[in-house]
Design an enzyme around this catalytic site. Structure first.
Site, PDB file in Angstrom:
ATOM      1  N   ASP A 213       0.860  -1.169   0.000  1.00 48.52           N
ATOM      2  CA  ASP A 213       0.000   0.000   0.000  1.00 48.52           C
ATOM      3  C   ASP A 213       0.899   1.222   0.000  1.00 48.52           C
ATOM      4  O   ASP A 213       2.004   1.185   0.558  1.00 48.52           O
ATOM      5  CB  ASP A 213      -0.944   0.041   1.202  1.00 48.52           C
ATOM      6  CG  ASP A 213      -2.097   1.011   0.978  1.00 48.52           C
ATOM      7  OD1 ASP A 213      -3.174   0.560   0.542  1.00 48.52           O
ATOM      8  OD2 ASP A 213      -1.911   2.227   1.190  1.00 48.52           O
TER       9      ASP A 213
ATOM     10  N   CYS B 258     -14.671  -2.278  -6.124  1.00 52.58           N
ATOM     11  CA  CYS B 258     -15.944  -2.143  -5.404  1.00 52.58           C
ATOM     12  C   CYS B 258     -16.771  -1.015  -6.027  1.00 52.58           C
ATOM     13  O   CYS B 258     -17.239  -0.105  -5.351  1.00 52.58           O
ATOM     14  CB  CYS B 258     -15.715  -1.917  -3.911  1.00 52.58           C
ATOM     15  SG  CYS B 258     -14.651  -0.510  -3.522  1.00 52.58           S
TER      16      CYS B 258
END
Length: 444
Positions: free
Chosen positions: A277, A384
């Site tokens: 990340d 998503c």
């Protein structure tokens, strides 16, 4: 006293008129009409959906609550017993828990949807994010309270309204802006505790006793790493990637670590999971979740996935990024996305320019993933959102760009290589989510 009571009733009447005790009174979720059109165009590919139905669906949490059992520490049978006992301790005894039909480490806590709840007379206003958390089963933590009556005291029964556009000033005694009623609760703090102390008050400020949706109050951090709350499509993504013990697996966009820890769990804590990340704080969250769940095979790095491939001929040891090409057996690219179909949400300020910016980074991440994947390996791409430009169009671009990548058919009935989740008419009630899967042939 009569004057104060009259003023309070007028305030309550105003709030009730504004919110109508439900989510139907609010305007379109997306402020940008072009973004609205993009969102609605996907829904209408699968049936006739009115604007009103679409916005109500987006503001509604998924009916069922999904719990992933951490099989490193416990079993589904034991977890069901522990969760049932936990809920009974809060007076909840009429709730149904079962294991998922096909994914046996998943527990489904079955909900029944919206309930009719009549607001209490005394009104507390919370921030929009706090209100959304209440819709999904949370109590109100003190920092989330932005307005409370002057006579608020511990033990008072209160109606909780969410300030859906963030207009209420912290510490206000009254607020008559746009709100949404989310449930009733019992105050654990006074107004002075909230707004007249030098240090910020922490902990539960209002214990919810009635919510407009019957999502259970369940804090997975209280279960010593034996369970984790997740949306079902996120669990399905790892299930479809199907990591095996002893493999090297990359989670390219890992925070906060739900899928990362699930990968390690499926691998029986044997092999290697690398987690990336760009944010140091988010990588710390991944590490904390790994420690809590007893995961021992994850190496987490602050890393931009688009820069994680070593140059050809570079001397690298594989101990840290950048990694040599064809290093990983499986790669998960749960890409940064517009999140148009996250639920629940009151309003979404995304502009079309921002919406159109996501495919560029998604293509870069996909390209890096292809380079890092071994021949014969598996790549799973997910988002998503229901935005076609970030989903089906990325898949078509990938098939045209990488001749070595072969799409795997995931929907046998429709004979298509992708899965779409999230629609008011779908039998499975979830957030919006997209999954596609590829295998890598030997490139020419």
């Amino acid at each position: 006293h009569q004057c104060c009571a009259s003023l309070q009733l007028k305030l309550l009447d105003s709030l009730l008129q504004e919110s109508m005790n439900n989510l139907d009174a609010l305007d379109a979720v997306f402020r940008d009409s072009d973004v609205s059109d993009r969102f609605l165009s996907f829904l209408r590919k699968y049936g006739c959906v009115t604007d009103r139905d679409a916005w109500k669906w987006l503001r509604t949490p998924p009916r069922d609550t999904l719990v992933r059992v951490n099989t490193i520490k416990t079993t589904a049978v034991e977890a069901i017993k522990e969760i049932s006992e936990h809920l009974r301790s809060f007076g909840v005894s009429d709730i149904s828990l079962t294991t998922h039909d096909t994914i046996k480490e998943v527990i489904v806590i079955h909900g029944t949807g919206e309930k009719q709840v009549n607001p209490e007379d005394k009104v507390v206003i919370v921030g929009d994010m706090c209100g959304l958390a209440v819709l999904r089963g949370a109590d109100v933590f003190s920092p989330g309270i932005v307005s409370a009556p002057v006579d608020l005291a511990p033990g008072d029964r209160v109606a909780v309204f969410a300030d859906v556009i963030g207009a209420c000033l912290s510490g206000a005694k009254h607020f008559q802006g746009e709100t949404c009623f989310v449930g009733n609760g019992v105050a654990k703090v006074s107004r002075d505790d909230l707004f007249k102390t030098k240090s910020s008050v922490k902990g539960v400020g209002i214990e919810m006793v009635e919510r407009i949706f019957d999502c259970p109050s369940l804090d997975d951090t209280q279960f010593s790493g034996r369970i984790m709350l997740q949306n079902l499509p996120s669990i399905i993504a790892v299930d479809l990637l199907d990591p095996q013990p002893g493999e090297k697996v990359l989670d390219m966009c890992a925070a906060p670590g739900g899928k990362t820890t699930h990968l390690a769990q499926r691998m029986a804590n044997m092999g290697l999971v690398v987690a990336f990340d760009k944010s140091r704080n988010k990588i710390e969250a991944v590490k904390n979740n790994c420690e809590r769940l007893g995961v021992e095979i994850v190496q987490a790095f602050v890393m931009d996935g688009t820069k994680s491939v070593a140059d050809e001929g570079a001397s690298v040891d594989g101990e840290s990024p950048p990694y040599p090409q064809e290093y990983f057996d499986r790669v998960l690219v749960d890409a940064p996305c517009s999140g148009l179909g996250q639920r629940p949400q009151f309003y979404n300020k995304m502009k079309l320019k921002e919406l159109n910016s996501f495919p560029r980074i998604q293509k870069k991440l996909f390209g890096s993933a292809v380079k890092l994947l071994k021949p014969g390996g598996t790549l799973l791409y997910s988002t998503c959102t229901n935005n076609t430009d970030e989903n089906e169009n990325i898949v078509e671009w990938a098939k045209e760009t990488f001749e070595c990548m072969e799409e795997v058919v995931l929907d046998d009935k429709m004979r298509v290589g992708c899965l779409n989740f999230g629609h008011p008419d779908f039998e499975l009630d979830t957030i919006s989510f997209f999954i596609s899967k590829f295998t890598k042939r030997t490139c020419s």
